[in-house]
Design a protein around this motif. Structure first.
Motif, PDB file in Angstrom:
ATOM      1  N   SER A   1      40.216  48.927  49.880  1.00  0.00           N
ATOM      2  CA  SER A   1      38.862  48.496  50.256  1.00  0.00           C
ATOM      3  C   SER A   1      38.443  47.340  49.365  1.00  0.00           C
ATOM      4  O   SER A   1      38.463  47.438  48.141  1.00  0.00           O
ATOM      5  CB  SER A   1      37.882  49.650  50.095  1.00  0.00           C
ATOM      6  OG  SER A   1      36.557  49.208  50.244  1.00  0.00           O
ATOM      7  N   GLY A   2      38.065  46.233  49.998  1.00  0.00           N
ATOM      8  CA  GLY A   2      37.611  45.082  49.233  1.00  0.00           C
ATOM      9  C   GLY A   2      38.755  44.368  48.530  1.00  0.00           C
ATOM     10  O   GLY A   2      39.902  44.820  48.515  1.00  0.00           O
ATOM     11  N   GLY A   3      38.450  43.206  47.961  1.00  0.00           N
ATOM     12  CA  GLY A   3      39.464  42.475  47.223  1.00  0.00           C
ATOM     13  C   GLY A   3      40.503  41.833  48.118  1.00  0.00           C
ATOM     14  O   GLY A   3      40.183  41.246  49.148  1.00  0.00           O
TER      15      GLY A   3
ATOM     16  N   THR B   1      42.963  43.722  58.476  1.00  0.00           N
ATOM     17  CA  THR B   1      41.887  43.669  57.472  1.00  0.00           C
ATOM     18  C   THR B   1      40.521  43.564  58.151  1.00  0.00           C
ATOM     19  O   THR B   1      40.413  43.314  59.351  1.00  0.00           O
ATOM     20  CB  THR B   1      42.069  42.445  56.550  1.00  0.00           C
ATOM     21  OG1 THR B   1      42.067  41.259  57.342  1.00  0.00           O
ATOM     22  CG2 THR B   1      43.371  42.530  55.772  1.00  0.00           C
ATOM     23  N   GLY B   2      39.473  43.746  57.336  1.00  0.00           N
ATOM     24  CA  GLY B   2      38.097  43.608  57.822  1.00  0.00           C
ATOM     25  C   GLY B   2      37.590  44.793  58.603  1.00  0.00           C
ATOM     26  O   GLY B   2      36.578  44.687  59.307  1.00  0.00           O
TER      27      GLY B   2
ATOM     28  N   TYR C   1      46.144  38.360  51.346  1.00  0.00           N
ATOM     29  CA  TYR C   1      45.173  38.496  52.427  1.00  0.00           C
ATOM     30  C   TYR C   1      43.827  38.992  51.865  1.00  0.00           C
ATOM     31  O   TYR C   1      43.786  39.963  51.105  1.00  0.00           O
ATOM     32  CB  TYR C   1      45.672  39.478  53.486  1.00  0.00           C
ATOM     33  CG  TYR C   1      46.942  39.030  54.178  1.00  0.00           C
ATOM     34  CD1 TYR C   1      46.893  38.203  55.302  1.00  0.00           C
ATOM     35  CD2 TYR C   1      48.193  39.441  53.701  1.00  0.00           C
ATOM     36  CE1 TYR C   1      48.056  37.788  55.926  1.00  0.00           C
ATOM     37  CE2 TYR C   1      49.363  39.034  54.325  1.00  0.00           C
ATOM     38  CZ  TYR C   1      49.276  38.193  55.432  1.00  0.00           C
ATOM     39  OH  TYR C   1      50.444  37.777  56.055  1.00  0.00           O
ATOM     40  N   ASP C   2      42.761  38.329  52.294  1.00  0.00           N
ATOM     41  CA  ASP C   2      41.409  38.730  51.912  1.00  0.00           C
ATOM     42  C   ASP C   2      40.990  39.912  52.782  1.00  0.00           C
ATOM     43  O   ASP C   2      40.884  39.795  54.009  1.00  0.00           O
ATOM     44  CB  ASP C   2      40.447  37.563  52.105  1.00  0.00           C
ATOM     45  CG  ASP C   2      39.035  37.887  51.621  1.00  0.00           C
ATOM     46  OD1 ASP C   2      38.782  39.034  51.223  1.00  0.00           O
ATOM     47  OD2 ASP C   2      38.183  36.971  51.651  1.00  0.00           O
TER      48      ASP C   2
ATOM     49  N   ALA D   1      44.993  39.274  42.582  1.00  0.00           N
ATOM     50  CA  ALA D   1      45.820  40.116  43.456  1.00  0.00           C
ATOM     51  C   ALA D   1      47.302  39.848  43.236  1.00  0.00           C
ATOM     52  O   ALA D   1      48.127  40.774  43.258  1.00  0.00           O
ATOM     53  CB  ALA D   1      45.448  39.881  44.921  1.00  0.00           C
ATOM     54  N   ALA D   2      47.667  38.584  43.027  1.00  0.00           N
ATOM     55  CA  ALA D   2      49.075  38.254  42.803  1.00  0.00           C
ATOM     56  C   ALA D   2      49.595  38.921  41.530  1.00  0.00           C
ATOM     57  O   ALA D   2      50.747  39.390  41.476  1.00  0.00           O
ATOM     58  CB  ALA D   2      49.247  36.740  42.715  1.00  0.00           C
ATOM     59  N   LYS D   3      48.744  38.997  40.503  1.00  0.00           N
ATOM     60  CA  LYS D   3      49.168  39.623  39.253  1.00  0.00           C
ATOM     61  C   LYS D   3      49.457  41.113  39.458  1.00  0.00           C
ATOM     62  O   LYS D   3      50.352  41.667  38.822  1.00  0.00           O
ATOM     63  CB  LYS D   3      48.091  39.441  38.188  1.00  0.00           C
ATOM     64  CG  LYS D   3      47.901  37.997  37.748  1.00  0.00           C
ATOM     65  CD  LYS D   3      46.851  37.911  36.654  1.00  0.00           C
ATOM     66  CE  LYS D   3      46.673  36.473  36.189  1.00  0.00           C
ATOM     67  NZ  LYS D   3      45.652  36.353  35.134  1.00  0.00           N
TER      68      LYS D   3
END
Length: 346
Positions: A278-280, A247-248, A324-325, A303-305
């Motif tokens: 991308s993002g989230g 990520t990132g 993960y962010d 995100a889990a939903k």
């Protein structure tokens, strides 16, 4: 014959009767009362009734001289003073001015630049693109504009941006979310709204518009995250419960390459990118058959939903084992089965 008058040394004596005495006293009282109640008023020749005068008679004419009016002063005929009525000067003519608003976006930005408070679409577009270009360089694109209305900006679970307008902010939200869902977005989240208010302005006066740019805050450069796992076609069977996450990254290909390389290096197998966003946030879930499901969302808390909804589509029950962010820079290896066993043991 009774004498009434008697002469004595030039003095006349009168002996009135009782009735005559009363008449004399009354006449004397009226005479003196008249002198007190009506004092003499000076008369003078005049040309007629003028303010402050009153005609009381005419002079005697004669010897070729015509009579003229005689007047006395009379203050009651003077004009009464009245203060002039105050009239406020007429105010300026006011007119409602339209407020034009639009947005500009860039492929490498996770947010947009909104320009509002402008007198034309052309001015608003130039301002939005100029602000975007100053931050991102070439590649800025003008979005949809609106006059005296609302604008909404939405991001889907893959990080794609959606924007639309309406008569109000609420209307803009509805139409933008609808566009996102009809475009394939499963979890569309509103990240920004704005409303263009018209303003009153004097005709021919200075413009009272307040042009402003609503620029993205924080680190608005788009960051990507990717999840890779072993290619099931390469091994002819299940690919296990482990995934590799990167990520990132500022480019999608950089995120997917990093995840795939980590997977192949660790497993010695051919790996593929299961999902790049991308993002989230990215979410990993495991169903009752130990199969893996990767979800994502524009907002971390939802995100889990998204992962759970993908499990429902597959008609299986899932347990989320990791989130993960995408904005955070990092590389991780996640064993979903191990995480699930650890959760159950607690």
């Amino acid at each position: 014959m009774k004498r009434i008058f008697r002469y004595r040394l030039s003095v006349i004596s009168m002996h009135p009767s009782g009735q005559s005495r009363r008449h004399i006293l009354l006449a004397g009282f009226l005479f003196f009362t008249g002198l007190w109640a009506h004092p003499a008023v000076a008369q003078y020749a005049c040309s007629g009734n003028q303010p402050g005068q009153r005609v009381v008679g005419m002079s005697q004419g004669g010897n070729g001289v015509a009579p003229v009016p005689l007047c006395v002063d009379d203050p009651s005929t003077l004009p009464q003073y009245q203060a002039p009525a105050y009239e406020a000067p007429p105010g300026p003519q006011m007119v409602w001015m339209d407020n034009y608003m639009t947005m500009a976006w860039h492929a490498d930005a996770s947010d947009g630049w909104i320009a509002t408070g402008f007198g034309s679409f052309q001015a608003a577009e130039a301002a939005a693109v100029g602000a975007c270009a100053q931050a991102m360089g070439d590649g800025c694109t003008v979005g949809t504009g609106v006059r005296n209305g609302g604008l909404a900006l939405v991001r889907d679970e893959d990080g794609a941006l959606w924007e639309n307008v309406g008569d109000s902010v609420a209307a803009a939200k509805r139409v933008t979310l609808k566009s996102c869902r009809e475009g394939g977005g499963k979890h569309c989240g509103i990240i920004r709204t704005a409303f263009a208010h018209p303003w009153l302005e004097a005709v021919g006066g200075l413009s009272l518009g307040q042009p402003i740019i609503l620029a993205p805050e924080g680190d608005f450069r788009r960051k990507y995250g990717s999840v890779a796992w072993i290619d099931s076609k390469a091994i002819g069977g299940p690919w296990g419960s482990t995934v590799w996450v990167s990520t990132g990254r500022h480019k999608a290909e950089d995120a997917s390459s990093a995840a795939v390389n980590a997977c192949e290096k660790a497993s010695g197998q051919q790996c593929v990118a299961a999902r790049t966003v991308s993002g989230g946030a990215i979410t990993i879930a495991t169903d009752t058959t130990r199969a893996l499901h990767v979800g994502s969302s524009a907002v971390y808390k939802t995100a889990a939903k998204d992962a759970e909804s993908r499990c429902k589509e597959a008609k299986v029950e899932c347990t989320v084992t990791a989130t993960y962010d995408v904005q955070q820079v990092g590389d991780w290896t996640h064993d979903s089965n191990a995480a699930l066993k650890a959760a159950v043991s607690k």
